[in-house]
Scaffold this active site. Structure first.
Site, PDB file in Angstrom:
ATOM      1  N   SER A 173       0.824  -1.192   0.000  1.00 17.19           N
ATOM      2  CA  SER A 173       0.000   0.000   0.000  1.00 17.19           C
ATOM      3  C   SER A 173       0.873   1.263   0.000  1.00 17.19           C
ATOM      4  O   SER A 173       1.662   1.472  -0.904  1.00 17.19           O
ATOM      5  CB  SER A 173      -0.964  -0.033   1.187  1.00 17.19           C
ATOM      6  OG  SER A 173      -1.933   0.980   1.117  1.00 17.19           O
ATOM      7  N   ASP A 277     -10.771  -2.670  -4.731  1.00 15.83           N
ATOM      8  CA  ASP A 277      -9.892  -1.738  -4.041  1.00 15.83           C
ATOM      9  C   ASP A 277      -9.856  -0.425  -4.812  1.00 15.83           C
ATOM     10  O   ASP A 277      -9.696  -0.439  -6.040  1.00 15.83           O
ATOM     11  CB  ASP A 277      -8.487  -2.355  -3.966  1.00 15.83           C
ATOM     12  CG  ASP A 277      -7.470  -1.506  -3.230  1.00 15.83           C
ATOM     13  OD1 ASP A 277      -7.808  -0.404  -2.765  1.00 15.83           O
ATOM     14  OD2 ASP A 277      -6.313  -1.957  -3.112  1.00 15.83           O
ATOM     15  N   HIS A 307      -8.898  -4.007  -0.433  1.00 21.56           N
ATOM     16  CA  HIS A 307      -7.559  -3.586  -0.042  1.00 21.56           C
ATOM     17  C   HIS A 307      -7.179  -4.235   1.296  1.00 21.56           C
ATOM     18  O   HIS A 307      -7.979  -4.286   2.226  1.00 21.56           O
ATOM     19  CB  HIS A 307      -7.542  -2.055   0.101  1.00 21.56           C
ATOM     20  CG  HIS A 307      -6.191  -1.472   0.337  1.00 21.56           C
ATOM     21  ND1 HIS A 307      -5.334  -1.171  -0.681  1.00 21.56           N
ATOM     22  CD2 HIS A 307      -5.551  -1.119   1.487  1.00 21.56           C
ATOM     23  CE1 HIS A 307      -4.226  -0.657  -0.188  1.00 21.56           C
ATOM     24  NE2 HIS A 307      -4.320  -0.618   1.122  1.00 21.56           N
TER      25      HIS A 307
END
Length: 345
Positions: A173, A277, A307
């Site tokens: 991320s 996501d 996510h």
């Protein structure tokens, strides 16, 4: 309703995820309430990484874990968490991990399961950096802290037992965003020979205000606007904390690596993307840009997963996610070994 695109089907929830989501709905509601707090109040809530898989390597049995301190460029001391396989030898590969958390939360233990599995399942020593967090420390602190910690690892190669010319960068991320920035820095400052691979898991690759939508599909923020774990609003908040002046910094390649003038000569990359996501399309766009620039790129998509779905570790896609990371690193190390053997023969 939005017009279907070639990635629309990736947003359809996986049945395995729906079963987990229903069982954990009260926890998700609590998490949403916590994230609605002002950052000063949110920070008072003790941060706990997600649960570990049943088969995760155990300290003292499969690996050892220790901590150390790194002095960064402004004189501040930050922490690193070091994972080592029990069977050690000199010249091991360094897997340098940059944790996720939207640049505002998280610790070196955020990817604890991954870090343990890489240390136990590959020929790597893992170092996870505790960079300073926004909004108190916005861009470029996270990049600078992480780069300084990486240089510390290179300087401490003998003590760490690593080969300073065999480094795999990794991040999830926001951590993948920083990881991509480090790859650019290493290439542009002559350190590129030390980086033999980069693991970009569910990556952030471009500030929304600067995304080149004329070049790549960009509908995942809309299609996944209200999904679990990290929705569009939360991601925009993370960006606001990390880059408070997007008109000035948002197009900087160290913020938005997708906008780099060139991605050529970067190390091989693994890009893992979740279908449900907001970040899906920018991850796929970055993979396309890497491939177009001649970078050996492996793409793995998890349709219908949100996510950071791997925080539910016993999901089949979560196990696949971890196994893919470990196996890809093994393949990179094997390829590097074969290349060096050819060079010496």
């Amino acid at each position: 309703m939005s017009t279907p695109t070639r990635y629309t089907h990736l947003s359809e929830p996986d049945p395995a995820w729906l079963a987990v989501a229903e069982a954990h709905a009260p926890l998700d509601a609590l998490a949403a309430k916590m994230y609605s707090l002002p950052i000063s109040e949110f920070r008072k809530v003790p941060y706990k990484p997600g649960p570990l898989p049943d088969n995760v390597p155990k300290p003292g049995i499969d690996i050892t874990i220790r901590t150390d301190k790194v002095l960064v460029r402004d004189g501040t001391s930050i922490g690193v968490r070091i994972y080592e396989p029990l069977q050690r030898h000199d010249g091991q590969t360094l897997f340098f991990n940059v944790h996720g958390g939207g640049w505002t939360v998280g610790t070196p233990e955020t990817e604890e399961a991954q870090n343990r599995m890489v240390a136990a399942g590959t020929d790597c020593v893992v170092v996870s950096v505790d960079y300073r967090l926004a909004p108190e420390f916005p861009f470029p602190y996270a990049v600078h802290d992480s780069m300084d910690a990486l240089l510390w690892c290179i300087d401490q190669a003998v003590d760490l037992g690593i080969d300073p010319h065999k480094i795999v960068l990794g991040g999830g991320s926001a951590g993948a965003n920083i990881c991509a920035a480090l790859s650019l820095i290493c290439r542009d400052t002559g350190i590129q020979g030390t980086i033999i691979g980069q693991v970009l898991n569910i990556p952030v690759t471009c500030h929304p205000a600067h995304f080149p939508a004329d070049q790549y599909e960009y509908r995942s923020y809309e299609q996944n606007k209200e999904v679990p774990l990290v929705d569009a609003a939360r991601m925009h908040l993370y960006w606001y904390f990390y880059v408070p002046n997007p008109e000035i910094d948002g197009s900087n390649p160290l913020v938005s690596p997708l906008l780099a003038e060139s991605l050529a000569n970067l190390p091989p990359a693994l890009v893992q993307v979740a279908g449900m996501d907001p970040l899906r399309d920018e991850g796929l766009a970055f993979a396309q840009a890497l491939e177009k620039s001649g970078v050996n790129t492996t793409v793995k998509i998890y349709p219908g997963m949100p996510h950071a779905f791997y925080v539910y570790p016993n999901l089949t896609p979560s196990a696949d996610y971890f196994e893919t990371t470990v196996q890809w690193i093994r393949d990179v190390l094997q390829g590097d070994k074969e290349t060096k053997n050819k060079e010496t023969n």
